[in-house]
Design a protein around this motif. Structure first.
Motif, PDB file in Angstrom:
ATOM      1  N   SER A  23       4.204   6.535  -3.995  1.00 25.60           N
ATOM      2  CA  SER A  23       3.912   7.744  -3.278  1.00 25.60           C
ATOM      3  C   SER A  23       2.927   8.363  -3.851  1.00 25.60           C
ATOM      4  CB  SER A  23       5.153   8.609  -2.995  1.00 25.60           C
ATOM      5  OG  SER A  23       4.980   9.619  -1.984  1.00 25.60           O
ATOM      6  N   THR A  49       3.831   4.431   0.294  1.00 24.99           N
ATOM      7  CA  THR A  49       4.591   5.149   1.390  1.00 24.99           C
ATOM      8  C   THR A  49       4.137   6.676   0.898  1.00 24.99           C
ATOM      9  OG1 THR A  49       6.384   4.628  -0.113  1.00 24.99           O
ATOM     10  CG2 THR A  49       6.002   3.063   1.723  1.00 24.99           C
ATOM     11  N   TYR A  50       3.245   6.923   1.460  1.00 29.97           N
ATOM     12  CA  TYR A  50       3.132   8.308   1.062  1.00 29.97           C
ATOM     13  C   TYR A  50       3.712   9.560   1.812  1.00 29.97           C
ATOM     14  CZ  TYR A  50      -0.157  11.644  -1.387  1.00 29.97           C
ATOM     15  OH  TYR A  50      -0.665  12.625  -2.344  1.00 29.97           O
ATOM     16  N   SER A  51       3.928   9.076   3.077  1.00 27.71           N
ATOM     17  CA  SER A  51       4.674  10.077   3.990  1.00 27.71           C
ATOM     18  C   SER A  51       6.348   9.725   3.807  1.00 27.71           C
ATOM     19  CB  SER A  51       4.039   9.981   5.401  1.00 27.71           C
ATOM     20  OG  SER A  51       4.579   8.691   6.026  1.00 27.71           O
ATOM     21  N   ASN A  52       6.908  10.667   4.251  1.00 28.32           N
ATOM     22  CA  ASN A  52       8.362  10.528   4.434  1.00 28.32           C
ATOM     23  C   ASN A  52       8.610   9.385   5.534  1.00 28.32           C
ATOM     24  OD1 ASN A  52       8.962  12.244   2.485  1.00 28.32           O
ATOM     25  ND2 ASN A  52       9.660  14.016   3.683  1.00 28.32           N
ATOM     26  N   ALA A  53       8.021   9.683   6.504  1.00 23.48           N
ATOM     27  CA  ALA A  53       8.182   8.534   7.641  1.00 23.48           C
ATOM     28  C   ALA A  53       7.691   6.985   7.217  1.00 23.48           C
ATOM     29  CB  ALA A  53       7.155   8.949   8.751  1.00 23.48           C
ATOM     30  N   LYS A  55       8.254   6.199   4.074  1.00 22.84           N
ATOM     31  CA  LYS A  55       9.197   5.765   3.120  1.00 22.84           C
ATOM     32  C   LYS A  55      10.767   5.087   3.765  1.00 22.84           C
ATOM     33  CE  LYS A  55       7.952   9.130  -0.511  1.00 22.84           C
ATOM     34  NZ  LYS A  55       6.873   9.551  -0.097  1.00 22.84           N
ATOM     35  N   GLN A  63      16.824   8.754   5.855  1.00 19.19           N
ATOM     36  CA  GLN A  63      16.570   9.961   6.174  1.00 19.19           C
ATOM     37  C   GLN A  63      17.368  11.290   5.828  1.00 19.19           C
ATOM     38  OE1 GLN A  63      13.577  10.689   8.105  1.00 19.19           O
ATOM     39  NE2 GLN A  63      13.849  12.884   7.596  1.00 19.19           N
ATOM     40  N   THR A  97       7.744   8.556  -7.069  1.00 17.17           N
ATOM     41  CA  THR A  97       7.384   9.759  -6.119  1.00 17.17           C
ATOM     42  C   THR A  97       7.630  11.072  -6.733  1.00 17.17           C
ATOM     43  OG1 THR A  97       8.549  10.619  -4.123  1.00 17.17           O
ATOM     44  CG2 THR A  97      10.088   9.708  -5.751  1.00 17.17           C
TER      45      THR A  97
END
Length: 156
Positions: A23, A49-53, A55, A63, A97
């Motif tokens: 991240s 996977t930079y965004s939470n979505a 990930k 989530q 992260t």
């Protein structure tokens, strides 16, 4: 300190395939490994996977975990590493992260990075390192260096 070449040499010796899940480093760990000629025999793939979505969608991070503890947490680092292992042919996966900066908060300060290290058949290791407010580039560099050390230790 461990170099990418040393990590790759050890992985090659032990017949280990490597994946990364990144991240805050945006692919710099994968970049360090693939800067070494011949790395393709042990480096399987890298996930940025930079965004939470991302990930959730790519690595299977829950989530509920993101909502409960946030992306910068050992729980998310664990799920990222385990997700990278599951979504690849790797037998060793490292995840990172964190908050490279600028910014952060009292509870999650700039320079805090959570690491995960998943290996087939072993318990996943997680740890948090507070590098401090070194500046974005330095936090990211320190994160890459520490991830290489974690992988080198796992391969010895």
């Amino acid at each position: 300190m461990a170099t990418a070449a040393e990590v790759l040499q050890a992985a090659r010796y032990w017949g280990v395939k490597i994946a990364t899940a990144e991240s805050c480093t945006g692919g710099l760990i994968a970049g360090a490994l693939t800067d070494v000629a011949g790395s393709s025999d042990v480096f399987d793939r890298g996930f940025v996977t930079y965004s939470n979505a991302a990930k959730v969608e790519v690595l299977g991070v829950r989530q509920e975990t993101l909502e409960a503890v946030g992306a910068v947490s050992e729980e998310v680092a664990r799920q990222m590493a385990e997700g990278a292992l599951a979504a690849s042919t790797a037998t060793l996966a490292v995840s990172v992260t964190g908050i490279a900066g600028p910014g952060g908060s009292e509870f999650k300060p700039e320079g805090r990075v959570c690491f995960g290290l998943a290996q087939a058949g072993k318990a996943t290791l997680v740890e948090t390192v507070d590098f401090g407010p070194l500046g974005r580039a330095e936090v990211r560099r320190a994160t890459v260096d520490h991830a290489l050390v974690l992988m080198a230790r796992a391969l010895t």
